[in-house]
Design a protein around this motif. Structure first.
Motif, short mmCIF file in Angstrom:
data_model
loop_
_atom_site.label_atom_id
_atom_site.label_comp_id
_atom_site.label_asym_id
_atom_site.label_seq_id
_atom_site.Cartn_x
_atom_site.Cartn_y
_atom_site.Cartn_z
N VAL A 1 0.79 -1.06 0.02
CA VAL A 1 0.02 0.07 -0.11
C VAL A 1 0.72 1.33 -0.09
O VAL A 1 0.61 2.00 -0.78
CB VAL A 1 -0.85 -0.03 1.10
N LEU A 2 1.91 1.14 0.98
CA LEU A 2 2.79 2.40 0.93
C LEU A 2 3.73 2.87 -0.41
O LEU A 2 3.90 3.88 -0.62
CB LEU A 2 3.62 2.30 2.22
N ALA A 3 3.90 1.61 -0.82
CA ALA A 3 4.88 1.92 -2.13
C ALA A 3 4.07 2.15 -3.36
O ALA A 3 4.87 2.60 -4.32
CB ALA A 3 5.41 0.66 -2.33
N ALA A 4 2.70 1.81 -3.27
CA ALA A 4 1.73 2.06 -4.63
C ALA A 4 1.60 3.34 -4.80
O ALA A 4 1.37 3.75 -6.17
CB ALA A 4 0.53 1.41 -4.19
N SER A 5 1.52 4.53 -3.76
CA SER A 5 1.01 5.84 -3.97
C SER A 5 1.86 6.78 -3.26
O SER A 5 2.43 6.40 -2.26
CB SER A 5 -0.36 5.95 -3.70
N PRO A 6 2.34 7.83 -3.89
CA PRO A 6 3.11 8.84 -3.09
C PRO A 6 2.23 9.35 -2.10
O PRO A 6 1.22 9.52 -1.78
CB PRO A 6 3.02 10.20 -4.32
N ILE A 7 3.05 9.82 -1.21
CA ILE A 7 2.83 10.35 0.40
C ILE A 7 1.93 11.70 0.24
O ILE A 7 0.88 12.00 0.71
CB ILE A 7 3.86 10.46 1.46
N PHE A 8 2.43 12.43 -0.66
CA PHE A 8 2.03 13.83 -1.09
C PHE A 8 1.63 13.83 -2.49
O PHE A 8 2.34 13.18 -3.40
CB PHE A 8 3.07 15.01 -0.68
N LEU A 9 0.74 14.76 -2.87
CA LEU A 9 0.31 14.99 -4.14
C LEU A 9 0.46 16.30 -4.51
O LEU A 9 0.48 17.36 -3.66
CB LEU A 9 -1.15 14.94 -4.28
N ARG A 10 1.27 16.69 -5.78
CA ARG A 10 1.62 17.90 -6.10
C ARG A 10 0.51 18.72 -6.94
O ARG A 10 0.24 18.16 -7.85
CB ARG A 10 2.78 18.00 -6.78
N GLU A 11 -0.12 19.67 -6.47
CA GLU A 11 -1.13 20.38 -6.93
C GLU A 11 -0.77 21.11 -8.16
O GLU A 11 -1.30 21.32 -9.29
CB GLU A 11 -2.09 20.97 -5.86
N SER A 12 0.30 21.87 -7.97
CA SER A 12 0.85 22.93 -8.85
C SER A 12 2.43 22.91 -8.49
O SER A 12 2.78 22.45 -7.58
CB SER A 12 0.14 24.03 -8.65
N ASN A 13 3.03 24.01 -9.09
CA ASN A 13 4.45 24.40 -8.83
C ASN A 13 4.62 24.59 -7.33
O ASN A 13 3.92 25.62 -7.03
CB ASN A 13 5.08 25.41 -9.73
N GLN A 14 5.15 23.66 -6.55
CA GLN A 14 5.53 23.99 -5.27
C GLN A 14 4.37 23.89 -4.24
O GLN A 14 4.32 24.75 -3.14
CB GLN A 14 6.66 25.04 -4.84
N VAL A 15 3.23 23.58 -4.61
CA VAL A 15 1.69 23.38 -3.81
C VAL A 15 1.56 21.94 -3.59
O VAL A 15 1.52 21.05 -4.57
CB VAL A 15 0.75 24.18 -4.38
N TYR A 16 1.48 21.53 -2.30
CA TYR A 16 1.24 20.10 -2.14
C TYR A 16 -0.03 19.91 -1.34
O TYR A 16 -0.25 20.79 -0.33
CB TYR A 16 2.55 19.81 -1.49
N ARG A 17 -0.45 18.63 -1.23
CA ARG A 17 -1.53 18.03 -0.51
C ARG A 17 -1.29 16.76 -0.01
O ARG A 17 -0.82 15.81 -0.65
CB ARG A 17 -2.91 18.24 -1.11
N LEU A 18 -1.22 16.47 1.07
CA LEU A 18 -1.18 15.20 1.85
C LEU A 18 -2.37 14.05 0.92
O LEU A 18 -3.34 14.47 0.88
CB LEU A 18 -1.35 14.98 3.51
N ASN A 19 -1.70 13.24 0.72
CA ASN A 19 -2.47 12.00 -0.05
C ASN A 19 -3.68 11.59 0.91
O ASN A 19 -3.30 10.93 2.01
CB ASN A 19 -1.81 11.01 -0.60
N PRO A 20 -4.79 11.99 0.89
CA PRO A 20 -5.91 11.33 1.85
C PRO A 20 -6.19 9.99 2.19
O PRO A 20 -6.51 9.77 3.14
CB PRO A 20 -7.09 12.34 1.09
N ASP A 21 -5.83 9.25 0.97
CA ASP A 21 -6.08 7.71 1.02
C ASP A 21 -4.81 7.30 1.93
O ASP A 21 -4.91 5.85 2.27
CB ASP A 21 -5.94 7.38 -0.43
N LEU A 22 -3.58 8.09 2.07
CA LEU A 22 -2.54 7.30 2.78
C LEU A 22 -2.53 7.99 4.28
O LEU A 22 -1.68 7.36 4.77
CB LEU A 22 -1.20 7.54 2.04
N ARG A 23 -2.84 9.05 4.34
CA ARG A 23 -2.57 9.69 5.70
C ARG A 23 -3.00 8.99 7.18
O ARG A 23 -1.85 8.68 7.59
CB ARG A 23 -3.37 11.06 5.83
N ASP A 24 -3.89 8.44 7.04
CA ASP A 24 -4.27 7.48 8.39
C ASP A 24 -3.54 6.31 8.34
O ASP A 24 -3.13 5.72 9.18
CB ASP A 24 -5.84 7.42 8.68
N TYR A 25 -3.36 5.73 7.25
CA TYR A 25 -2.77 4.47 7.06
C TYR A 25 -1.25 4.60 7.26
O TYR A 25 -0.60 3.82 7.95
CB TYR A 25 -3.19 3.99 5.48
#
Length: 596
Positions: free
Chosen positions: A542-566
């Motif tokens: 699970v942890l290797a399949a998706s990035p921890i953070f998602l890049r929304e735009s240039n140097q704008v990031y969001r925690l991957n909601p599917d991975l945060r609690d996991y």
């Protein structure tokens, strides 16, 4: 020495090598060093004292099927390994080369199965939990505890040594360049569990090549002077180092080859970590042994069918080729023929240090190998690998081969005469220092260098000591909101938590760019070390399949909601029952303020 004062600050350097452990003490009050000796028994029953004790641990079948908290029976530490192998039933397991396994991952109890993960595939038929490996290292380190006292120190009485060991201000350990935080976390746990110190911040790490350099810098005492394993009335003294100017270090052990190039200033105390250029390659003495088997023994002596695998993938000579080497080592450990081949390969390697040809017996026949074959098929590819790494260092530093004034070769693999001959040609103006392969005195060089870190604290990677990738990841999970944020706002939130983001900005950037910390899950190459079941571990997948953070735009990031609690639950699982909490940065105290 009249006694150990209560306010003395003692530091211990521990070289947990792949084949042996050595240690040295530093008295920060006097900057005097003291080598540690283990008491042992030779195969003939004669008492003996050694500077390096084998890193070999015996586990019974009952222990292999138990849990790591069960008291462990460690095999005869010093010189009874042959007896242990003969006396113990074949259902048990002798563990060696433990160090690298600590880099693979952090052991934890898998929530679904309630069993320890990951599990290492030791051979085709034997496996062992990584938690047992960590416990085995704890048992080895426990031989350095003050109570009961099982070691001696040259220049200290038993009472003085016991007092020093009970008042350690810090323990310094070696690592390979670029090794994962899993290694540091696991080894910190082992040191704390062994009771050498009580706080994680008292445990420091520097690269083996830096430790080799430190062993030659002024201050402390010198392993070269410790020529006999006896306890004299006074501590040994170190002459002032003659190292100046451009210096090349080659530190080659059983598993890795470390390289360092530096232009030493006239006053070595002004040397900074930024002056050091380091390289590392995952090829060492064990790989040389494998290449002897594959390139010399296999073509001349035998077929792979005798190992039970006609389609075995052979490692490339002179190359790390990790996945192939891991699988080949497992196969060699799986039967008597493989273990005999490893034994013969080691004998051939040592014999070619002084002989032009080697004769040995296998399958009731005598076989002869020549030095020319050994050099062309085994050592030449390895030297080509070293040459590529050296050329990279020369390019990065701008230092020319003619400018290098001195070379230090340390570690058993670096003692090879072919390497020395080639280095003299590579660096024609340099004086070459090479540790003798059979010298017990030189076996503690790395430990002496590690213990001298408090004399040169600026060489510590201070930011990594305080802010590990695991700590930063946990802090990001705990601090950041769910909505996207620019990198500068992420840094501001971390600064509000008291984190010096200037010191660890690159590590933070790597995390928000989606990179998992090395060792949080086993790497692709290291998965070859694990059992098929552990390679399919659902948490790892699970942890290797998706990035921890998602890049929304240039140097704008969001925690991957599917991975945060996991991911938070996974971090909680690996921290359950550990001494380290990762709740705060580690304080930095080597007796001297280190600027970050």
């Amino acid at each position: 020495m009249e006694g150990v004062a209560e306010n003395q600050r003692w530091y211990m350097g521990i070289d947990l090598g792949s084949v042996g452990i050595s240690a040295a003490l530093l008295d920060r009050e006097t900057n005097q060093q003291y080598p540690i000796f283990w008491q042992g028994t030779a195969p003939d029953g004669t008492p003996i004292t050694v500077l390096r004790s084998p890193t070999i641990v015996y586990l019974s079948a009952e222990q292999l099927n138990g849990i790591p908290e069960t008291p462990m029976a460690v095999g005869e530490l010093a010189l009874k390994v042959r007896s242990a192998m003969a006396d113990h039933p074949s259902s048990g397991l002798l563990l060696s080369n433990l160090r690298h396994l600590l880099t693979v991952a952090v052991p934890y109890i898998a929530p679904q199965k309630q069993t320890w993960e990951p599990v290492v595939q030791w051979s085709d038929t034997q496996s062992i939990s990584l938690a047992w490996v960590k416990q085995s290292v704890t048992a080895l380190l426990s031989t350095l505890k003050p109570d009961p006292l099982t070691v001696s120190a040259q220049g200290l009485s038993s009472d003085e040594l016991q007092t020093a060991l009970s008042r350690l201000a810090g323990v310094i350990l070696g690592c390979s360049t670029g090794w994962s935080d899993a290694y540091r976390f696991n080894l910190r746990e082992a040191v704390l569990s062994a009771g050498l110190v009580t706080k994680p911040e008292q445990i420091f790490f520097i690269e083996d090549a830096i430790a080799a350099l430190l062993s030659e810098l002024p201050g402390g005492s010198d392993p070269i002077s410790a020529s006999k394993p006896v306890a004299p009335a006074s501590p040994i003294q170190k002459p002032q180092s003659v190292f100046q100017g451009s210096t090349f270090i080659l530190s080659a052990g059983a598993l890795f080859t470390e390289l360092l190039l530096v232009d030493l200033p006239p006053d070595p105390h002004t040397l900074s970590r930024e002056n050091l250029c380091l390289r590392s390659t995952a090829y060492g003495g064990n790989a040389v042994d494998q290449d002897i088997i594959c390139q010399l023994l296999y073509p001349s002596v035998w077929g792979w069918r005798n190992l039970g695998s006609p389609n075995l993938d052979l490692p490339l000579p002179g190359e790390p080729d990790l996945a192939a080497r891991y699988r080949f080592q497992q196969r060699l450990r799986s039967n008597d023929l493989g273990q005999n081949l490893l034994r013969i390969a080691k004998q051939i390697k040592l014999a070619f240090q002084r002989e032009e040809s080697v004769t040995f017996t296998l399958h009731e026949r005598q076989w002869t190998m020549t030095q020319q074959d050994f050099h062309s098929r085994v050592m030449a590819p390895y030297i080509q690998l070293i040459n590529r790494e050296i050329n990279t260092l020369l390019t990065q530093t701008g230092i020319g081969v003619q400018a290098v004034r001195q070379i230090l070769c340390t570690g058993g693999t670096a003692s090879n005469v072919a390497i020395a001959h080639w280095l003299k040609q590579k660096f024609p103006n340099a004086a070459l220092g090479q540790d003798p392969s059979n010298s017990m005195a030189f076996s503690s060089r790395t430990a002496f260098g590690l213990a001298k870190l408090p004399l040169y604290p600026q060489l510590l990677e201070a930011a990594r000591h305080q802010y590990s990738d695991y700590f930063l990841l946990r802090e990001l999970l705990q601090t950041l909101p769910n909505e996207p944020l620019p990198l500068r706002h992420i840094l501001q939130l971390l600064e509000a938590q008291g984190i010096n983001t200037q010191a660890c900005q690159q590590a933070i950037f790597n995390l928000v760019e989606g990179q998992l910390p090395i060792g949080l899950v086993p790497s692709k190459a290291d998965r070859a070390l694990l059992t098929p079941e552990s390679r399919q571990n659902p948490e790892y997948q699970v942890l290797a399949a998706s990035p921890i953070f998602l890049r929304e735009s240039n140097q704008v990031y969001r925690l991957n909601p599917d991975l945060r609690d996991y991911l938070w639950q996974y971090l909680s699982a690996i921290l359950d029952g550990t001494h380290q909490t990762l709740e705060e940065p580690l304080p930095l105290d080597l007796g001297v303020q280190v600027a970050i």
